[in-house]
Write a protein that holds these residues in place. Structure first.
Motif, short mmCIF file in Angstrom:
data_model
loop_
_atom_site.label_atom_id
_atom_site.label_comp_id
_atom_site.label_asym_id
_atom_site.label_seq_id
_atom_site.Cartn_x
_atom_site.Cartn_y
_atom_site.Cartn_z
N GLY A 1 0.83 -1.19 0.00
CA GLY A 1 0.00 0.00 0.00
C GLY A 1 0.87 1.24 0.00
O GLY A 1 2.09 1.18 -0.22
N ALA A 2 0.26 2.38 0.26
CA ALA A 2 0.98 3.65 0.23
C ALA A 2 2.11 3.69 1.27
O ALA A 2 3.15 4.32 1.05
N GLU A 3 1.92 2.98 2.39
CA GLU A 3 2.95 3.00 3.44
C GLU A 3 4.25 2.35 2.95
O GLU A 3 5.34 2.69 3.41
N TYR A 4 4.14 1.40 2.01
CA TYR A 4 5.33 0.77 1.42
C TYR A 4 6.17 1.83 0.72
O TYR A 4 7.40 1.88 0.88
N VAL A 5 5.52 2.70 -0.05
CA VAL A 5 6.22 3.76 -0.77
C VAL A 5 6.89 4.71 0.21
O VAL A 5 8.04 5.13 0.01
N LYS A 6 6.19 5.04 1.27
CA LYS A 6 6.72 6.00 2.24
C LYS A 6 7.94 5.43 2.96
O LYS A 6 8.94 6.14 3.20
N LYS A 7 7.89 4.15 3.32
CA LYS A 7 9.01 3.52 4.03
C LYS A 7 10.27 3.44 3.17
O LYS A 7 11.37 3.75 3.61
N LEU A 8 10.09 3.02 1.92
CA LEU A 8 11.26 2.80 1.07
C LEU A 8 11.75 4.08 0.40
O LEU A 8 12.85 4.11 -0.13
N GLY A 9 10.93 5.11 0.42
CA GLY A 9 11.34 6.38 -0.17
C GLY A 9 10.47 6.73 -1.37
O GLY A 9 10.19 5.87 -2.21
N TYR A 10 10.05 7.98 -1.44
CA TYR A 10 9.14 8.40 -2.51
C TYR A 10 9.67 8.05 -3.90
O TYR A 10 8.91 7.76 -4.82
N SER A 11 10.99 8.08 -4.06
CA SER A 11 11.57 7.91 -5.39
C SER A 11 11.37 6.51 -5.97
O SER A 11 11.64 6.29 -7.16
N VAL A 12 10.89 5.56 -5.16
CA VAL A 12 10.70 4.20 -5.68
C VAL A 12 9.47 4.12 -6.58
O VAL A 12 9.28 3.12 -7.28
N SER A 13 8.63 5.15 -6.55
CA SER A 13 7.34 5.05 -7.22
C SER A 13 7.12 6.19 -8.21
O SER A 13 7.59 7.31 -8.04
N ASN A 14 6.36 5.87 -9.26
CA ASN A 14 5.91 6.84 -10.25
C ASN A 14 4.43 6.65 -10.52
O ASN A 14 3.94 5.50 -10.58
N LEU A 15 3.72 7.76 -10.69
CA LEU A 15 2.33 7.72 -11.10
C LEU A 15 2.27 7.78 -12.61
O LEU A 15 3.02 8.54 -13.24
N VAL A 16 1.40 7.00 -13.22
CA VAL A 16 1.15 7.10 -14.65
C VAL A 16 -0.08 7.98 -14.85
O VAL A 16 -1.12 7.72 -14.26
#
Length: 685
Positions: free
Chosen positions: A447-462
């Motif tokens: 979920g969103a908490e995964y992105v927050k823990k590992l760092g915002y840069s791990v994710s991109n929105l399409v």
């Protein structure tokens, strides 16, 4: 009994009304163009009195003009004269006579006062007189066939028309040269380019043609991509109530028919050969064509190629309309298969050579993989319409709320995911299937908490062209910061917890750099959105240039197949069951560090005979059915019976029956013996 003149006229008018009504009812997908035409009518008498309607062959220009004519008929005092340049010889007198012929039934003007009997003089006089009571629009279809009269039409005919007369010029090409060279002419022209239908317009057209089933509509869409003529021919071929030996009856015949229509523009054998090479290349320029054909291409000949109506400018040179390109490729493969494969090999060699020099580009990597010819890769990664209007937006504190909203929307969806990928040249469909159970399990794992823990840069929105979020990717850079979480989190922990101390030290680089990537999630909100999935996958190509190791883990047979097609290796002892006890998830790794990248790419070109081709040859020798061939290939990929059932959309019991028949035909008792038997046959050949 013969009808009287008055009754005959009434009878004809009734048929005219019926046909017009049916034409209106069948007309779909051009609401925007009709509105632009209404605006054009409102401006009649102003300076912008020329409408240039253009688009590639079969895009619906004639149908569009007929729709304009129906709109014009409902406007009092408006006379619409529709000419087709193929209906008369291209001389000044014949053009004038054609206009006079069409005017007879529309306006009443006394021409007896004219002493000059020339058709052109009479035409100008009648048009001048008619404008006293009517507003007139002259529309010329198939204008590209009037090239020899283009200058006369512009500089004499139009200049001598009353200024209140509006003109529509329709052809495969936008007006250019003499028209665009003059600021004065440019100022009076309104351009209108016709494009293929989108999916909703295609569905509406097919509904009106009697096609209602969503799976059938999807198949038509995959084949035609909304190209109106292709769509019309396909719908007619699929209608059991229609048979016309003069029209194509299947997909192969449709593409052959379209090729003959489009290639009417190709004027010489030299241009034909150039076009074939351009079709194989996918994206081309003068230099690449010269390399593929192993000869120098003149600027004049190249300009002739790029002036064809179905050739367009792209971000990487030039390209050919995807349907005509498929038709050309099928034709080459059928006529000269050796020549086709030779050109494909040269294409792959060209991009490998480019990659081997610096600087490297992810686009060249992607083109290299395209030209290897793997059908699944071509179908899934290279959908023409997947990339033009979508973009990636890096996640950060400013848009993290959108990530939360995305996962909230995802958790409300409990449906299975089915997306279709079509390979036009082989007429094969590849289906991406994910069960509702898997989707629900994934919602519990991330979920969103995964992105927050590992760092915002791990994710991109399409995002789509309107800025709406339609997909999300999570690709984790591996370093000392993320390693802590990768060892704890589901899906990744199976691999990272089995690392030796030496391997772990290699991965634990400083937090502002990376030693590799873990592909955790590629997702889109719409389960049937194959375009966005293609966009997400295509954007993984830059990872190949990253100089690290790429790791992924999935229980989905479709993605396992893709991983193996790209040369990922299965990691021993790193299979986990985080998605459920019945869903083993192998971990795959690809090492492209340093010189390994070129070695990795070269391995794809070392053999012309793939394992798949060899197995299919054995299947033919042992008289396997087409379904048994598909299942045999899945067995080679180590899919379970349940996974095969999901992949092929059949029941697990059906799979077991087919497996039993396969074992019997190869005279073995189980899968292990089957694999051994295939290896023995391979070694003896």
């Amino acid at each position: 009994m013969w009808l009287s003149n008055s009754n005959r006229k009434l009878h004809q008018e009734k048929w005219h009304s019926i046909i017009r009504m049916l034409e209106d009812d069948c007309f779909v997908g051009r609401d925007k163009e009709i509105e632009l035409f209404r605006d054009f009518l409102d401006r009649c008498g102003d300076t912008k009195n020329v409408l240039n309607l253009y688009g590639t062959g079969g895009i619906g220009k004639t149908t569009m003009l007929q729709a304009f004519q129906r709109v014009a008929e409902n406007v009092n005092g408006l006379v619409f004269i529709l000419l087709d340049s193929e209906d008369f010889l291209h001389s000044t007198s014949m053009l004038a006579e054609q206009i006079l012929l069409l005017m007879e039934s529309k306006v009443t003007v006394d021409a007896s006062v004219i002493s000059d009997n020339s058709a052109l003089t009479k035409c100008f006089y009648l048009l001048e007189e008619a404008t006293q009571e009517h507003h007139i629009i002259i529309a010329v279809d198939t204008y590209e066939k009037m090239e020899d009269r283009d200058r006369w039409f512009r500089e004499f005919f139009l200049r001598n028309l009353p200024s209140s007369i509006s003109v529509i010029i329709a052809g495969r090409h936008p007006l250019n040269e003499g028209w665009n060279d003059s600021p004065a002419w440019r100022s009076v022209i309104t351009h209108m380019e016709l494009h293929p239908f989108n999916y909703d317009q295609t569905r509406l057209y097919l509904n009106k043609s009697g096609v209602k089933d969503e799976e059938d509509i999807q198949e038509y869409w995959n084949f035609t991509r909304g190209h109106p003529l292709t769509l019309s021919l396909s719908a007619m071929a699929g209608d059991p109530n229609i048979y016309d030996s003069h029209h194509p009856q299947n997909k192969q015949e449709i593409l052959t028919y379209l090729t003959s229509k489009w290639l009417s523009e190709v004027s010489s054998q030299e241009l034909q050969e150039l076009l074939e090479a351009a079709a194989v290349l996918r994206h081309f320029d003068q230099a690449t064509l010269s390399y593929i054909l192993n000869c120098k291409i003149s600027t004049t000949t190249f300009s002739q190629l790029t002036s064809l109506s179905f050739v367009h400018n792209t971000n990487h040179g030039w390209g050919i309309h995807e349907i005509i390109r498929s038709a050309i490729l099928l034709d080459i493969q059928k006529r000269t298969p050796d020549h086709y494969h030779s050109m494909k090999d040269r294409c792959a060699s060209y991009y490998l050579q480019r990659i081997n020099t610096k600087p490297k580009s992810d686009w060249e990597i992607s083109e290299f993989f395209y030209h290897l010819g793997e059908e699944v890769i071509q179908s899934v990664f290279f959908q023409e319409s997947a990339y033009s209007k979508k973009y990636m937006e890096q996640v950060g504190p400013h848009n993290f709320e959108e990530v939360k909203e995305y996962f909230e929307k995802r958790r409300k969806q409990f449906n299975e995911s089915i997306a279709h990928y079509y390979h036009r040249e082989t007429d094969k469909m590849f289906k991406y299937f994910v069960s509702a159970e898997h989707n629900q399990r994934e919602n519990n794992l991330i979920g969103a908490e995964y992105v927050k823990k590992l760092g915002y840069s791990v994710s991109n929105l399409v995002k789509d062209e309107e800025g709406k979020t339609i997909g999300l990717s999570i690709v984790v850079p591996i370093n000392e910061h993320t390693m802590h979480y990768l060892k704890k989190e589901p899906v990744s922990r199976a691999y990272f917890n089995k690392l030796s101390l030496e391997e772990e030290i290699e991965y634990r680089v400083p937090g502002d750099s990376f030693s590799g990537w873990f592909i955790r999630m590629l997702d889109c909100l719409n389960p049937e959105d194959s375009n966005t999935r293609s966009f997400l996958l295509y954007n993984l190509f830059p990872l190949l240039l990253s100089g690290g190791r790429i790791i992924t883990s999935t229980p989905i047979p479709f993605f396992q197949k893709l991983s193996k097609a790209f040369g990922f290796e299965k990691v021993p002892g790193a299979t986990h069951y985080d998605f459920g006890a019945e869903h083993p998830s192998p971990t795959y790794i690809l090492d492209v560090r340093g010189p390994r990248l070129i070695q990795y790419l070269k391995q794809f070109t070392q053999s012309n005979s793939s394992e798949k081709e060899h197995v299919l040859h054995l299947a033919k020798r042992h008289q396997l059915t087409q379904r048994e061939e598909e299942i045999l290939l899945c067995i080679l990929e180590e899919y379970s019976n349940k996974s095969i059932a999901e992949q092929l959309f059949i029941t697990e019991i059906t799979v077991k029956k087919h497996v039993s028949k396969i074992l019997k035909k190869f005279n073995v008792k189980n899968r292990t013996q089957l694999m051994k038997r295939l290896l023995e046959i391979s070694n003896t050949n």
